[in-house]
Design a protein around this motif. Structure first.
Motif, PDB file in Angstrom:
ATOM      1  N   ARG A   4      -7.378  -0.760   0.780  1.00 22.17           N
ATOM      2  CA  ARG A   4      -6.331  -1.427   1.550  1.00 22.17           C
ATOM      3  C   ARG A   4      -6.160  -0.770   2.913  1.00 22.17           C
ATOM      4  O   ARG A   4      -6.018  -1.455   3.922  1.00 22.17           O
ATOM      5  CB  ARG A   4      -5.003  -1.385   0.789  1.00 22.17           C
ATOM      6  N   ARG A   5      -6.173   0.557   2.964  1.00 19.43           N
ATOM      7  CA  ARG A   5      -6.039   1.265   4.243  1.00 19.43           C
ATOM      8  C   ARG A   5      -7.224   0.922   5.159  1.00 19.43           C
ATOM      9  O   ARG A   5      -7.056   0.724   6.348  1.00 19.43           O
ATOM     10  CB  ARG A   5      -5.949   2.783   4.039  1.00 19.43           C
TER      11      ARG A   5
ATOM     12  N   MET B 174       1.752   2.570  -3.328  1.00 19.29           N
ATOM     13  CA  MET B 174       0.658   2.975  -4.214  1.00 19.29           C
ATOM     14  C   MET B 174       0.363   4.466  -4.077  1.00 19.29           C
ATOM     15  O   MET B 174       0.715   5.090  -3.079  1.00 19.29           O
ATOM     16  CB  MET B 174      -0.612   2.187  -3.861  1.00 19.29           C
ATOM     17  N   SER B 175      -0.327   4.985  -5.074  1.00 22.57           N
ATOM     18  CA  SER B 175      -0.777   6.367  -5.017  1.00 22.57           C
ATOM     19  C   SER B 175      -1.957   6.476  -4.061  1.00 22.57           C
ATOM     20  O   SER B 175      -2.931   5.727  -4.183  1.00 22.57           O
ATOM     21  CB  SER B 175      -1.209   6.843  -6.409  1.00 22.57           C
ATOM     22  N   PRO B 176      -1.885   7.426  -3.105  1.00 28.43           N
ATOM     23  CA  PRO B 176      -2.985   7.548  -2.144  1.00 28.43           C
ATOM     24  C   PRO B 176      -4.262   8.150  -2.737  1.00 28.43           C
ATOM     25  O   PRO B 176      -5.237   8.345  -2.018  1.00 28.43           O
ATOM     26  CB  PRO B 176      -2.402   8.455  -1.065  1.00 28.43           C
TER      27      PRO B 176
ATOM     28  N   THR C 156      -5.927   6.608  -5.161  1.00 25.97           N
ATOM     29  CA  THR C 156      -6.653   5.532  -5.830  1.00 25.97           C
ATOM     30  C   THR C 156      -7.633   4.840  -4.887  1.00 25.97           C
ATOM     31  O   THR C 156      -7.453   4.832  -3.668  1.00 25.97           O
ATOM     32  CB  THR C 156      -5.678   4.472  -6.391  1.00 25.97           C
TER      33      THR C 156
ATOM     34  N   TRP D 237      -5.926   1.922  -2.969  1.00 27.74           N
ATOM     35  CA  TRP D 237      -5.179   2.378  -1.801  1.00 27.74           C
ATOM     36  C   TRP D 237      -6.135   2.570  -0.619  1.00 27.74           C
ATOM     37  O   TRP D 237      -5.855   2.112   0.487  1.00 27.74           O
ATOM     38  CB  TRP D 237      -4.442   3.688  -2.114  1.00 27.74           C
TER      39      TRP D 237
ATOM     40  N   THR E 274       0.825  -1.207   0.000  1.00 29.98           N
ATOM     41  CA  THR E 274       0.000   0.000   0.000  1.00 29.98           C
ATOM     42  C   THR E 274       0.856   1.252   0.000  1.00 29.98           C
ATOM     43  O   THR E 274       0.535   2.230  -0.681  1.00 29.98           O
ATOM     44  CB  THR E 274      -0.954  -0.006   1.210  1.00 29.98           C
TER      45      THR E 274
END
Length: 105
Positions: free
Chosen positions: A64-65, A54-56, A58, A61, A51
């Protein structure tokens, strides 16, 4: 998926935890809980590391968070005093474990 994660084994544990019409015994639930907790602890750093890369901005992302936050919250919970609450807790652990495993794949 990292080589250290046996996805097939984890899926079998998840299936045991969520595919029963009869409440398992306290002993079975305790064993499932311990194993699911360990798998969650093993999967969280993998998902977290992926994560971070990854670009925050998306959706992936954000999902996943969210999954990581839910995993931390579920790990703070316990099984409760009764058989039903223990079974529901194990079910929650199994669903979080499945979500983390899906993010790893």
């Amino acid at each position: 998926m990292p080589d250290l994660i046996d996805a097939g084994h984890i899926h079998r544990i998840i299936d045991r935890a969520v595919t029963t019409d009869v409440l398992p015994t306290h002993a079975d639930l305790k064993a499932l809980e311990a194993e699911l907790r360990q798998h969650i602890r093993d999967l969280m750093p993998v998902v977290d590391a992926q994560t971070v890369a990854m670009s925050p901005t998306t959706k992936d992302w954000a999902m996943r968070r969210f999954t990581l936050a839910r995993a931390r919250a579920v790990l703070l919970d316990g099984p409760g005093a009764g058989l039903r609450s223990a079974a529901e807790h194990v079910d929650s652990l199994a669903h979080i474990c499945r979500a983390l495993l899906d993010h790893c794949g």
